[in-house]
Design a protein around this motif. Sequence first.
Motif, PDB file in Angstrom:
ATOM      1  N   TYR A   1      -0.703  -2.455   7.503  1.00  0.00           N
ATOM      2  CA  TYR A   1      -1.832  -1.856   7.094  1.00  0.00           C
ATOM      3  C   TYR A   1      -3.241  -2.955   7.081  1.00  0.00           C
ATOM      4  O   TYR A   1      -2.406  -3.561   6.665  1.00  0.00           O
ATOM      5  CB  TYR A   1      -1.712  -1.346   5.102  1.00  0.00           C
TER       6      TYR A   1
ATOM      7  N   GLU B   1      -6.752  -3.042   5.674  1.00  0.00           N
ATOM      8  CA  GLU B   1      -8.250  -1.859   5.452  1.00  0.00           C
ATOM      9  C   GLU B   1      -9.138  -2.879   5.817  1.00  0.00           C
ATOM     10  O   GLU B   1     -10.480  -1.655   6.346  1.00  0.00           O
ATOM     11  CB  GLU B   1      -8.738  -2.485   3.854  1.00  0.00           C
TER      12      GLU B   1
ATOM     13  N   SER C   1     -11.161   3.669  -1.917  1.00  0.00           N
ATOM     14  CA  SER C   1      -9.761   4.449  -2.764  1.00  0.00           C
ATOM     15  C   SER C   1      -9.637   5.852  -3.062  1.00  0.00           C
ATOM     16  O   SER C   1      -8.951   6.023  -3.773  1.00  0.00           O
ATOM     17  CB  SER C   1     -10.040   3.069  -4.002  1.00  0.00           C
TER      18      SER C   1
ATOM     19  N   LEU D   1      -0.071   4.668  -0.251  1.00  0.00           N
ATOM     20  CA  LEU D   1      -0.252   5.419   0.929  1.00  0.00           C
ATOM     21  C   LEU D   1       0.570   4.968   2.174  1.00  0.00           C
ATOM     22  O   LEU D   1       0.614   6.429   2.963  1.00  0.00           O
ATOM     23  CB  LEU D   1      -1.685   5.974   1.047  1.00  0.00           C
TER      24      LEU D   1
ATOM     25  N   ASP E   1       0.764  -1.134   0.234  1.00  0.00           N
ATOM     26  CA  ASP E   1       0.103   0.216  -0.348  1.00  0.00           C
ATOM     27  C   ASP E   1       0.797   1.542  -0.147  1.00  0.00           C
ATOM     28  O   ASP E   1       1.429   1.949   0.737  1.00  0.00           O
ATOM     29  CB  ASP E   1      -0.797   0.171   1.348  1.00  0.00           C
TER      30      ASP E   1
ATOM     31  N   TYR F   1      -3.502  10.775  -0.335  1.00  0.00           N
ATOM     32  CA  TYR F   1      -1.840  11.332  -0.804  1.00  0.00           C
ATOM     33  C   TYR F   1      -1.286  12.042  -1.872  1.00  0.00           C
ATOM     34  O   TYR F   1      -0.697  13.072  -1.542  1.00  0.00           O
ATOM     35  CB  TYR F   1      -1.719  10.063  -1.235  1.00  0.00           C
TER      36      TYR F   1
ATOM     37  N   LYS G   1      -8.086   8.009  -0.052  1.00  0.00           N
ATOM     38  CA  LYS G   1      -6.731   7.140  -0.280  1.00  0.00           C
ATOM     39  C   LYS G   1      -5.917   8.380  -1.586  1.00  0.00           C
ATOM     40  O   LYS G   1      -5.240   8.873  -1.147  1.00  0.00           O
ATOM     41  CB  LYS G   1      -6.498   6.124  -0.207  1.00  0.00           C
TER      42      LYS G   1
END
Length: 516
Positions: free
Chosen positions: A54, A56, A71, A11, A9, A78, A74
């Motif tokens: 990470y 989710e 998404s 981010l 991930d 970012y 995120k």
Amino acid sequence: MPIAKEQKDNLFVLVKSLSKSEKRQFKLYVGRLGVNEDSKFLTLFNILDKLHVYDEEAILKKGFVKKQQLSNVKAHLYKQILISLRLNPSHQNVRIQIREQLDFATILYHKGLYKQSLKILDKAKSLAIVNEEKNIAYEIIELEKVIESQYITRSISSRADELTIQAKELSQQNVLASKLSNLSLQLYGIFLKTGYVKNDEEYHWVTNYFNDRMPVYDIHKLGFREKLWLYKSYLWYSFLIQDFLSCYKYARKWVDLFYDNPNMIKLNPVFFLRGNQYLLEALFFTRNHKKFKNALLELETVSNKKWFPNDDNVESLKFLYIYSNKFNLHFMEGTFKEGLPLIDEVITGINKHKSRLDAHHIMVFYYKIASLYFGIGENRKCIAYLEKIISNKSLAMREDLLCFSRILNLVAHYEAGLDYNLDALIKSTFKFLIKMEDLYEVQKEMIKFLKGLGDIYPHEIRREFIKLHDKLLQFEDHPYERRAFLYLDVISWLKSRIENKSVDLIIREKFIESNK
């Protein structure tokens, strides 16, 4: 493994890379935007900051965002982090400042404020040329040409000539720099794919490849950037053909280019550090102890000065290059016991920088630690570190490191008296090595010797060591074979068995003798 999840991930990795001051800056930046404290992207930031891995599911359980929205949130977070980092003073450099001025000038141009736009562009162009940012300088001139064609002044004819000449010169320099950087990258690609040349046929192929792609140039007309790529190209060619004196020559030119243009060290610290690494590598290969020690001291001194750029990437590279060469210094001098305190420092450093060190470089450190333990006769500790390399099945490493790790593992097992599974170990090592193409002759002789160990009577062993020692000695100065001894000093090990001394003592005696 948790680390693999982290790396997946982007981010999460970005959030975890932020320093305390960068996190504080981000929250201040978000505050300036007037964003509601309950904003989803800020909530996500705070959750990710607290997570160790990470996860989710853990994020979705917080209930502030639905799965189908995550998404987008995120992606927005970012982008906002990157904008915040761009505004952070610690990330401001000449390159970013020039780009910013170009953006300002573009906005003014679109507002029809041509004169103001041209004024900013002229200053930005001068800054770009002084700092060898020729691609941006070319971009600036192209925008100047567009504006001048719409903003009619009395000097338009002379201005048009001036911009045309500047654009042509920069274009030629950019094309040359591009050809040289392509060649440098292609040679590096060959090195990663095939390693060093192992025979005359490979030598001629690489030489023709290099000569065919080297553009015509006049050294007196080259700027900093073109010279840097030129020296890099020659350096990689020299490494490929194992001409280590030539490697030293071009690595020295590379490093001196920075010392002659100290402002470039601040703008390109990574290239400066890499140049020093190749310089030290060439000096290690040519066994030039005095110059090696001086170059290492100089690198440490300069990179620790207050003015030297200091971000996470630079810190990781400094750790990698300085400690790798501190090990090499002990290997050159035969001062293996004195090198032991480095081990704890390096393990601490690996843990600190692991997100920015690739697996190959970590394994190289393990090999150096294993070699250090082998040198002082701590064979079980040597085996423990080699096992970390050998058991790492997913690792895409240079074959020569994997090969020598297995050979040293065999030798260390033999030395430690762990011969209950030596036959099985020899078989598995042999199976691995026969899959490899173009083994060094040194490796072949070592395998042959270790394979026959079981058939040698104890009273004959010394004679067999002497035989192998004499056989390998002829390869010590061989143009395509000598490098094998830099991974594993087999000759010193054999001499230690013949003379019944420790490996580090043999290397130390050799070092003192050659530096009288």
